[in-house]
Every structure is written in structure tokens, then in C-alpha cells.
Design a protein around this motif. Structure first.
Motif, PDB file in Angstrom:
ATOM      1  N   THR A  83      34.562  76.199  -3.542  1.00  0.00           N
ATOM      2  CA  THR A  83      34.709  74.763  -3.769  1.00  0.00           C
ATOM      3  C   THR A  83      34.489  74.477  -5.250  1.00  0.00           C
ATOM      4  OG1 THR A  83      32.376  74.310  -3.371  1.00  0.00           O
ATOM      5  CG2 THR A  83      33.863  74.183  -1.469  1.00  0.00           C
ATOM      6  N   VAL A  84      34.957  73.334  -5.674  1.00  0.00           N
ATOM      7  CA  VAL A  84      34.751  72.893  -7.049  1.00  0.00           C
ATOM      8  C   VAL A  84      34.532  71.386  -7.045  1.00  0.00           C
ATOM      9  CG1 VAL A  84      37.214  72.585  -7.537  1.00  0.00           C
ATOM     10  CG2 VAL A  84      35.644  73.003  -9.421  1.00  0.00           C
ATOM     11  N   LYS A  85      33.606  70.941  -7.886  1.00  0.00           N
ATOM     12  CA  LYS A  85      33.350  69.513  -8.080  1.00  0.00           C
ATOM     13  C   LYS A  85      33.382  69.258  -9.574  1.00  0.00           C
ATOM     14  CE  LYS A  85      30.556  68.513  -4.057  1.00  0.00           C
ATOM     15  NZ  LYS A  85      31.107  67.317  -3.468  1.00  0.00           N
ATOM     16  N   LEU A  86      33.965  68.127  -9.948  1.00  0.00           N
ATOM     17  CA  LEU A  86      34.077  67.740 -11.347  1.00  0.00           C
ATOM     18  C   LEU A  86      33.531  66.340 -11.512  1.00  0.00           C
ATOM     19  CD1 LEU A  86      35.478  68.040 -14.253  1.00  0.00           C
ATOM     20  CD2 LEU A  86      37.327  66.745 -13.206  1.00  0.00           C
ATOM     21  N   ALA A  87      32.720  66.143 -12.522  1.00  0.00           N
ATOM     22  CA  ALA A  87      32.237  64.812 -12.878  1.00  0.00           C
ATOM     23  C   ALA A  87      32.167  64.761 -14.392  1.00  0.00           C
ATOM     24  CB  ALA A  87      30.872  64.550 -12.270  1.00  0.00           C
ATOM     25  N   LEU A  88      32.921  63.831 -14.984  1.00  0.00           N
ATOM     26  CA  LEU A  88      32.867  63.705 -16.438  1.00  0.00           C
ATOM     27  C   LEU A  88      33.049  62.266 -16.839  1.00  0.00           C
ATOM     28  CD1 LEU A  88      35.954  63.434 -17.934  1.00  0.00           C
ATOM     29  CD2 LEU A  88      36.110  65.684 -16.941  1.00  0.00           C
ATOM     30  N   THR A  89      32.646  61.983 -18.059  1.00  0.00           N
ATOM     31  CA  THR A  89      32.805  60.661 -18.636  1.00  0.00           C
ATOM     32  C   THR A  89      33.859  60.750 -19.717  1.00  0.00           C
ATOM     33  OG1 THR A  89      30.500  60.119 -18.197  1.00  0.00           O
ATOM     34  CG2 THR A  89      31.645  58.777 -19.831  1.00  0.00           C
TER      35      THR A  89
END
Length: 100
Positions: A83-89
Motif C-alpha cells: 500500500t502507499v499513502k501520500l500527504a503533502l502541502t
């Protein structure tokens, strides 16, 4: 981690694109959209060296009160258990002849 990219588009035009999920989806190279689902969902093949992995998931871009954008993605391998999760601003700033 920080990364800066120049985009040869004025800030307001870039903000219009980020507010439109269909335009965001068209800007993702290799995205195969799922029919009948949200505009930014489907399969995306990632190549690293001689290996490639296909992920199935969703991506969301939402404007924040301070003018930045929250980008979040969640995906699983199409043929595996990863799985992969991405969180960025994402912050859009004016630059000469475009945006950064």
C-alpha cells in the motif's frame, strides 16, 4: 522534505486547474481512470529502474484557508499486498513568467 518546481503558467490559472479534479486527472501521466468513479481515481503504473508496480487508488486536492493545497492519495498494489499513502502541502507562488 521540500521541492520547488517552475510551472510556466500564471498563479490564477494554476489555481483554477488545481480546483478542477478532471484537469488534475488529465495532468497525471499514465493514469488509467476507472469508468464511473471520481475523476481522480484509477490505476497508475510506477517504474523504478527495471521494475514497475501498478497501484489502484484515489487522489484528492483541496484548497486550504491559507492559500495552500492539501494533496492526499491512498492506493494499493494491483497485483500485490503493498500500500502507499501520500500527504503533502502544495503552495503556489508567483514567479517571473509563471509560478513556483
Amino acid at each position: 522534505m521540500e521541492h520547488e518546481v517552475f510551472v510556466p503558467v500564471p498563479v490564477e490559472r494554476l489555481r483554477e486547474a488545481l480546483a478542477d479534479p478532471a484537469r488534475v486527472a488529465r495532468a497525471l501521466p499514465g493514469l488509467q481512470q476507472d469508468a464511473g468513479t471520481a475523476p481522480v481515481s484509477g490505476r497508475l503504473k510506477v517504474r523504478i529502474g527495471g521494475h514497475s508496480i501498478t497501484y489502484r487508488g484515489t487522489l484528492g486536492v483541496s484548497a486550504r484557508d491559507d492559500g495552500s493545497y492539501a494533496v492526499e492519495a491512498d492506493a494499493t498494489e494491483a497485483r500485490g499486498s503493498g500500500t502507499v499513502k501520500l500527504a503533502l502541502t502544495l503552495t503556489v507562488l508567483p514567479a517571473e513568467e509563471g509560478s513556483t
